[in-house]
Write a protein that holds these residues in place. Sequence first.
Motif, short mmCIF file in Angstrom:
data_model
loop_
_atom_site.label_atom_id
_atom_site.label_comp_id
_atom_site.label_asym_id
_atom_site.label_seq_id
_atom_site.Cartn_x
_atom_site.Cartn_y
_atom_site.Cartn_z
N LEU A 149 73.44 -34.71 -26.57
CA LEU A 149 72.48 -33.82 -25.93
C LEU A 149 71.07 -34.31 -26.20
O LEU A 149 70.86 -35.15 -27.08
CB LEU A 149 72.66 -32.40 -26.48
CG LEU A 149 74.01 -31.73 -26.20
CD1 LEU A 149 74.15 -30.47 -27.04
CD2 LEU A 149 74.17 -31.42 -24.72
N PRO A 150 70.07 -33.79 -25.48
CA PRO A 150 68.69 -34.16 -25.79
C PRO A 150 68.36 -33.85 -27.25
O PRO A 150 68.91 -32.91 -27.84
CB PRO A 150 67.87 -33.29 -24.83
CG PRO A 150 68.79 -33.05 -23.68
CD PRO A 150 70.15 -32.93 -24.28
N PRO A 151 67.45 -34.62 -27.85
CA PRO A 151 67.27 -34.57 -29.30
C PRO A 151 66.65 -33.30 -29.87
O PRO A 151 66.62 -33.13 -31.08
CB PRO A 151 66.37 -35.78 -29.57
CG PRO A 151 65.66 -36.03 -28.30
CD PRO A 151 66.63 -35.66 -27.23
N ASP A 152 66.16 -32.40 -29.01
CA ASP A 152 65.58 -31.15 -29.51
C ASP A 152 66.46 -29.93 -29.24
O ASP A 152 66.07 -28.80 -29.57
CB ASP A 152 64.20 -30.93 -28.87
CG ASP A 152 63.24 -32.07 -29.19
OD1 ASP A 152 63.10 -32.38 -30.38
OD2 ASP A 152 62.66 -32.64 -28.26
N ASP A 153 67.64 -30.15 -28.67
CA ASP A 153 68.51 -29.04 -28.29
C ASP A 153 69.39 -28.61 -29.46
O ASP A 153 70.60 -28.78 -29.47
CB ASP A 153 69.37 -29.44 -27.09
CG ASP A 153 70.20 -28.29 -26.54
OD1 ASP A 153 70.01 -27.15 -27.00
OD2 ASP A 153 71.05 -28.54 -25.66
N ILE A 154 68.76 -28.02 -30.48
CA ILE A 154 69.50 -27.66 -31.69
C ILE A 154 70.54 -26.58 -31.41
O ILE A 154 71.66 -26.61 -31.96
CB ILE A 154 68.53 -27.23 -32.82
CG1 ILE A 154 69.29 -27.05 -34.14
CG2 ILE A 154 67.76 -25.99 -32.43
CD1 ILE A 154 68.37 -26.88 -35.33
N ASP A 155 70.26 -25.65 -30.51
CA ASP A 155 71.23 -24.62 -30.17
C ASP A 155 72.44 -25.21 -29.47
O ASP A 155 73.59 -24.83 -29.74
CB ASP A 155 70.59 -23.54 -29.29
CG ASP A 155 69.55 -22.72 -30.03
OD1 ASP A 155 69.67 -22.60 -31.27
OD2 ASP A 155 68.62 -22.22 -29.38
N GLY A 156 72.19 -26.17 -28.58
CA GLY A 156 73.30 -26.84 -27.90
C GLY A 156 74.17 -27.61 -28.88
O GLY A 156 75.41 -27.59 -28.79
N TYR A 157 73.54 -28.30 -29.81
CA TYR A 157 74.31 -29.05 -30.81
C TYR A 157 75.15 -28.11 -31.68
O TYR A 157 76.29 -28.42 -32.03
CB TYR A 157 73.36 -29.86 -31.70
CG TYR A 157 73.08 -31.25 -31.17
CD1 TYR A 157 74.00 -32.28 -31.34
CD2 TYR A 157 71.90 -31.52 -30.48
CE1 TYR A 157 73.74 -33.55 -30.86
CE2 TYR A 157 71.64 -32.79 -29.99
CZ TYR A 157 72.56 -33.81 -30.18
OH TYR A 157 72.32 -35.06 -29.69
N ARG A 158 74.59 -26.97 -32.03
CA ARG A 158 75.33 -26.03 -32.86
C ARG A 158 76.59 -25.55 -32.13
O ARG A 158 77.68 -25.49 -32.71
CB ARG A 158 74.43 -24.85 -33.22
CG ARG A 158 75.01 -23.95 -34.29
CD ARG A 158 74.08 -22.79 -34.60
NE ARG A 158 72.79 -23.27 -35.10
CZ ARG A 158 71.64 -23.15 -34.44
NH1 ARG A 158 71.60 -22.57 -33.26
NH2 ARG A 158 70.52 -23.61 -34.97
N GLU A 159 76.45 -25.23 -30.85
CA GLU A 159 77.59 -24.80 -30.06
C GLU A 159 78.60 -25.93 -29.88
O GLU A 159 79.82 -25.72 -29.96
CB GLU A 159 77.11 -24.30 -28.70
CG GLU A 159 78.19 -23.72 -27.81
CD GLU A 159 78.65 -22.34 -28.27
OE1 GLU A 159 79.67 -21.86 -27.75
OE2 GLU A 159 77.98 -21.75 -29.16
N LEU A 160 78.10 -27.13 -29.61
CA LEU A 160 78.98 -28.29 -29.43
C LEU A 160 79.79 -28.56 -30.68
O LEU A 160 81.00 -28.82 -30.62
CB LEU A 160 78.14 -29.51 -29.06
CG LEU A 160 78.88 -30.84 -28.89
CD1 LEU A 160 79.89 -30.75 -27.75
CD2 LEU A 160 77.89 -31.98 -28.64
N ARG A 161 79.16 -28.48 -31.83
CA ARG A 161 79.88 -28.72 -33.08
C ARG A 161 80.97 -27.67 -33.30
O ARG A 161 82.09 -28.01 -33.72
CB ARG A 161 78.90 -28.69 -34.25
CG ARG A 161 79.60 -28.93 -35.59
CD ARG A 161 78.64 -28.80 -36.76
NE ARG A 161 79.36 -29.01 -38.00
CZ ARG A 161 79.37 -28.15 -39.02
NH1 ARG A 161 78.72 -27.00 -38.92
NH2 ARG A 161 80.04 -28.42 -40.12
N LEU A 162 80.69 -26.42 -33.00
CA LEU A 162 81.67 -25.36 -33.22
C LEU A 162 82.88 -25.51 -32.31
O LEU A 162 83.99 -25.12 -32.68
CB LEU A 162 81.01 -24.00 -32.98
CG LEU A 162 80.01 -23.52 -34.04
CD1 LEU A 162 79.32 -22.25 -33.58
CD2 LEU A 162 80.71 -23.31 -35.38
#
Length: 369
Positions: free
Chosen positions: A225-238
């Motif tokens: 994901l784009p490097p500032d999308d912390i919410d997206g990364y959190r969902e992706l990891r889960l």
Amino acid sequence: MPLPKIAEIRTIGLRRHRTDTHGSSVNTDTLVEVRTDTGLVGYGSCYTSKDLVDAAFGLLRDQIIGEVAIEPERVSEKLHQRTYWTGRGGSVTHAISGLDIALWDILGKHTGQPVGRLLGGRYRDRLKPYASLIFAEPEVLRDRLVAAKARGFRAFKLGWGPFGRQSDAYDDLLMRTAREAVGDDCELMVDAGGSQQFWPHGLKWALRAAEMLASYGVVWFEEALPPDDIDGYRELRLRSRLFISAGEVLTRRQSFRPWIETGALDVVQPDVTKVGGLSEGRRIGWLAQEHNVLLVPHGFNTAVGLAADLQLVSALPNARWVEYITPAEHIDGIVKQPFTLDAEGMLMIPDGPGLGVELDPAGVAALAC
């Protein structure tokens, strides 16, 4: 014994290939040479062009010359604190990174110890490197992987190129090709390169890609994901079966804290040549350890950067891999004793004083710009 003081700083820009082209357009790596008044010399590396590093040192020089050369953490922190208007990331932090690494090299040479021991102690004396390769069309990709495996690698990270830029079916073809090329006994990692400008994909694409990658036994999915999308990364990891990794574009430990503390990543990837050096890398590594996150340094830089990464991972319990560009003149071509892999595809961590590597002046000169 007198305390060595910083007497001189010199920078050496490197090209990625031996060409007749000179200048900042072909220069993304800069070596930092720090000389002391006692004759000790240390080397660092910045993942930034020489022009920008020189400009940053122009800003910092009066805070550096005359400083004690065997106190890297204090000197680096002083520079971070005194550049609150012009620093806090970017080229100033990148320059501090190279200086910090060089000062740790000097401290190791002053004490006769490898940097990893000075960082707190060595948890290991070898680690698995992964061959860092760029995706290509299937036939070329297969050849690159077979060649890297013949050089002794047993782990491979594929990134950028056409992956995620054509179709889901083509991505599947690339991964099928890669798994067939290396076999089931080797590890594969994938870097989508989501930090590229105007990255077109979001969470739904990343979830589809992660599921496909997991079916091929991929260890981690990087920069989906784009490097500032912390919410997206959190969902992706889960919601993903494989490890999710990122962090190469972040600088300074403060930037990493929300990513680690809120559970956005399984693997955090600071680059010691950008993030603030080994001093910041160690702090990020221990923060990750406290939150059950693995640390794998981003290491798409030079032999000096690789040596620094090896010293860092030797001193952290939560490290399993290190990045190794191959083949690469700015790694294998600038040191007198090239890095070698053992029969199990593992890389010995240098145990000589400092970073444990000696530069080859002729090799450096051939790539200098």
